[in-house]
Design an enzyme around this catalytic site. Structure first.
Site, PDB file in Angstrom:
ATOM      1  N   GLU A  99      15.695-136.439   3.302  1.00  0.00           N
ATOM      2  CA  GLU A  99      17.138-136.230   3.191  1.00  0.00           C
ATOM      3  C   GLU A  99      17.758-137.212   2.203  1.00  0.00           C
ATOM      4  O   GLU A  99      17.257-138.322   2.003  1.00  0.00           O
ATOM      5  CB  GLU A  99      17.808-136.348   4.562  1.00  0.00           C
TER       6      GLU A  99
ATOM      7  N   HIS B   4      11.640-139.635  10.033  1.00  0.00           N
ATOM      8  CA  HIS B   4      11.363-138.207  10.010  1.00  0.00           C
ATOM      9  C   HIS B   4       9.925-137.988   9.527  1.00  0.00           C
ATOM     10  O   HIS B   4       9.444-138.727   8.659  1.00  0.00           O
ATOM     11  CB  HIS B   4      12.343-137.481   9.105  1.00  0.00           C
TER      12      HIS B   4
ATOM     13  N   LYS C 195      18.837-140.819  23.880  1.00  0.00           N
ATOM     14  CA  LYS C 195      17.926-139.688  23.720  1.00  0.00           C
ATOM     15  C   LYS C 195      16.471-140.139  23.811  1.00  0.00           C
ATOM     16  O   LYS C 195      16.158-141.321  23.883  1.00  0.00           O
ATOM     17  CB  LYS C 195      18.194-138.973  22.395  1.00  0.00           C
TER      18      LYS C 195
ATOM     19  N   ARG D  57      12.849-141.087  17.240  1.00  0.00           N
ATOM     20  CA  ARG D  57      13.835-142.140  17.477  1.00  0.00           C
ATOM     21  C   ARG D  57      13.175-143.440  17.944  1.00  0.00           C
ATOM     22  O   ARG D  57      12.200-143.420  18.677  1.00  0.00           O
ATOM     23  CB  ARG D  57      14.870-141.665  18.497  1.00  0.00           C
TER      24      ARG D  57
ATOM     25  N   HIS E 153      15.480-145.798   9.376  1.00  0.00           N
ATOM     26  CA  HIS E 153      16.867-145.902   8.938  1.00  0.00           C
ATOM     27  C   HIS E 153      17.820-145.629  10.092  1.00  0.00           C
ATOM     28  O   HIS E 153      17.446-145.061  11.117  1.00  0.00           O
ATOM     29  CB  HIS E 153      17.147-144.914   7.801  1.00  0.00           C
TER      30      HIS E 153
ATOM     31  N   LYS F 281      11.527-133.578   7.077  1.00  0.00           N
ATOM     32  CA  LYS F 281      12.969-133.701   6.968  1.00  0.00           C
ATOM     33  C   LYS F 281      13.364-134.803   5.976  1.00  0.00           C
ATOM     34  O   LYS F 281      14.071-135.747   6.340  1.00  0.00           O
ATOM     35  CB  LYS F 281      13.589-133.985   8.344  1.00  0.00           C
TER      36      LYS F 281
ATOM     37  N   GLN G 234      15.673-144.352  13.397  1.00  0.00           N
ATOM     38  CA  GLN G 234      14.848-143.151  13.383  1.00  0.00           C
ATOM     39  C   GLN G 234      14.002-143.044  12.117  1.00  0.00           C
ATOM     40  O   GLN G 234      14.259-143.716  11.121  1.00  0.00           O
ATOM     41  CB  GLN G 234      15.728-141.904  13.490  1.00  0.00           C
TER      42      GLN G 234
ATOM     43  N   SER H 243      20.976-143.392  15.962  1.00  0.00           N
ATOM     44  CA  SER H 243      19.726-143.977  16.427  1.00  0.00           C
ATOM     45  C   SER H 243      18.883-144.489  15.258  1.00  0.00           C
ATOM     46  O   SER H 243      18.921-143.935  14.161  1.00  0.00           O
ATOM     47  CB  SER H 243      18.925-142.943  17.219  1.00  0.00           C
TER      48      SER H 243
END
Length: 430
Positions: A143, A118, A301, A295, A276, A141, A116, A114
């Site tokens: 990453e 964070h 979702k 998302r 991203h 989050k 998305q 998806s």
């Protein structure tokens, strides 16, 4: 989330430091690679984390961590790793808790994840308090993704002037904009904050469009591009996404976001609120221990448009590639700026090579992608042998500053994740 395996531990007790072999959970998201085309599945099988590979099943992620959606368990003790740490604080450093602050993964991506973003820590707390069902924890989050094979993705907003050109080239999308919104297209690429403000106005209008109208425009654009004899790479991507998610607003994401490929060993760091989506390939990923995802499309979702458009960072990103540090022994160390939950060390070498595992005052996990080696330290009575697919938990050292060492017995490739101590951060940055 359904896992094929839960977490097994075979322990070897030593004077001051503990080594554990871990059996890690694997999940089966639809975007994962199928059967033996999945690196995550091959590693899981090689390390005896799963008993077989089903050729008709997708294997998306191989997890190492204590997150509630995939908690590690100590089979010998019949309890979780979190419980084991809580009962034996010697396993971790003085400032570490019973939960690992990071989550390490191996991803095998066959279809788009998806679109998305964070949240920041502050935003994560607000989202979790308002909607704990869709935001299961209160953490941020950030990453880092390190490519294992050629890895294709979308990440960060393009140069605003380029977005302006694309909105004119793919003119169907302007049907979703008001007359006032269309004026903002020419403001993209201007100096100062006005360009980001113009992008927010345009992006917000498109993503808030009614589904029925959105579906018509997506189909119209995709049909025109599909009928063209010569297509650009971007044309091909838009048509591909529309075939998977007809009528989905995420089909427009490549018009706005950087589209690029990482070669094996290259990395990208995804800061909070950076849009991203992974598209194809294998990577290792390390993040803070969170599953908070806002998302924006390309998914069945929950999509939270209002949180998304308000929290997005609308700045130009160019190509957000991350350059690691090279240590004296030629291992690579990934130390994202401002992140104290995780660092990642890549260890890669030929038979007979020896490497250090620095910053041993924190617990760490070592995931082996290929080859075999012996892990030892000044505190161990005998080395622990590890091979492809195995994951080794190395407890914090409390008996001195001796670093665990790796002696390679067969060409070796592994990644070690750990929470850097404050002294490690200070010493390294200085």
């Amino acid at each position: 989330m359904k896992f094929l395996a839960i977490f097994s531990i075979l322990s070897l007790q030593i004077d001051c430091q503990m080594l554990y072999k871990l059996q890690c959970p694997v999940n089966n998201y639809a975007w994962g690679a199928k059967g033996e085309s999945s690196m995550a599945a091959i590693l899981a099988l090689a390390g005896n984390h799963i008993s077989h590979i089903d050729p008709n099943k997708t294997y998306a992620e191989f997890w190492v961590g204590t997150h509630q959606n995939g908690p590690a368990r100590v089979i010998e003790l019949g309890k979780s790793l979190e419980e084991a740490i809580r009962e034996n604080r010697e396993l971790v450093g003085e400032k570490e808790s019973e939960k690992l602050t990071f989550l390490f993964k191996v991803l095998s991506v066959a279809g788009p994840l998806s679109i998305q973003i964070h949240p920041t820590k502050a935003q994560g707390k607000i989202l979790h308090s308002k909607d704990p069902k869709n935001y299961p924890d209160d953490n941020h989050k950030p990453e880092i993704a390190i490519a294992l094979t050629e890895f294709e993705l979308l990440s960060g907003f393009r140069q605003h002037s380029q977005i302006s050109d694309f909105l004119k080239l793919y003119s169907e999308i302007q049907e979703l904009l008001s007359d006032e919104d269309r004026v903002q297209i020419d403001n993209l690429g201007s100096f100062g904050e006005s360009s980001s403000k113009a992008l927010k106005i345009i992006f917000s209008r498109i993503w808030r469009s009614e589904k029925s109208k959105l579906g018509v425009v997506v189909e119209k654009l995709a049909n025109r591009l599909a009928g063209q004899e010569i297509k650009s790479q971007l044309d091909e991507l838009i048509v591909y996404l529309a075939s998977l998610y007809p009528g989905d607003v995420g089909v427009f994401a490549p018009i706005f976001l950087n589209h690029f490929k990482l070669q094996p060993g290259e990395a990208t760091f995804l800061e909070p609120n950076m849009p991203h989506a992974y598209l194809k390939g294998d990577c290792v990923e390390c993040m803070s221990c969170s599953d908070n995802t806002i998302r924006a499309g390309l998914t069945p979702k929950y999509i939270d448009v209002e949180s998304l458009v308000e929290m997005l960072n609308y700045s130009e990103t160019l190509l957000p590639k991350y350059i690691p540090n090279e240590l004296a022994d030629h291992t690579k160390l990934f130390t994202p700026k401002g992140i104290d939950e995780f660092w990642v060390q890549e260890v890669k070498g030929s038979t007979g090579a020896k490497f250090d595992l620095p910053f041993a005052e924190s617990a760490s996990v070592l995931t082996v992608l290929s080859g075999s080696a012996n892990v030892t330290s000044a505190e161990t009575r005998k080395p622990e042998t590890i091979k492809k697919g195995e994951v080794l938990f190395i407890s914090a050292s409390r008996c001195g500053k001796n670093q665990p060492k790796i002696e390679i017995s067969e060409d070796f490739w592994a990644f070690r994740a750990f929470q850097p101590s404050s002294s490690a951060i200070s010493n390294f940055q200085n």
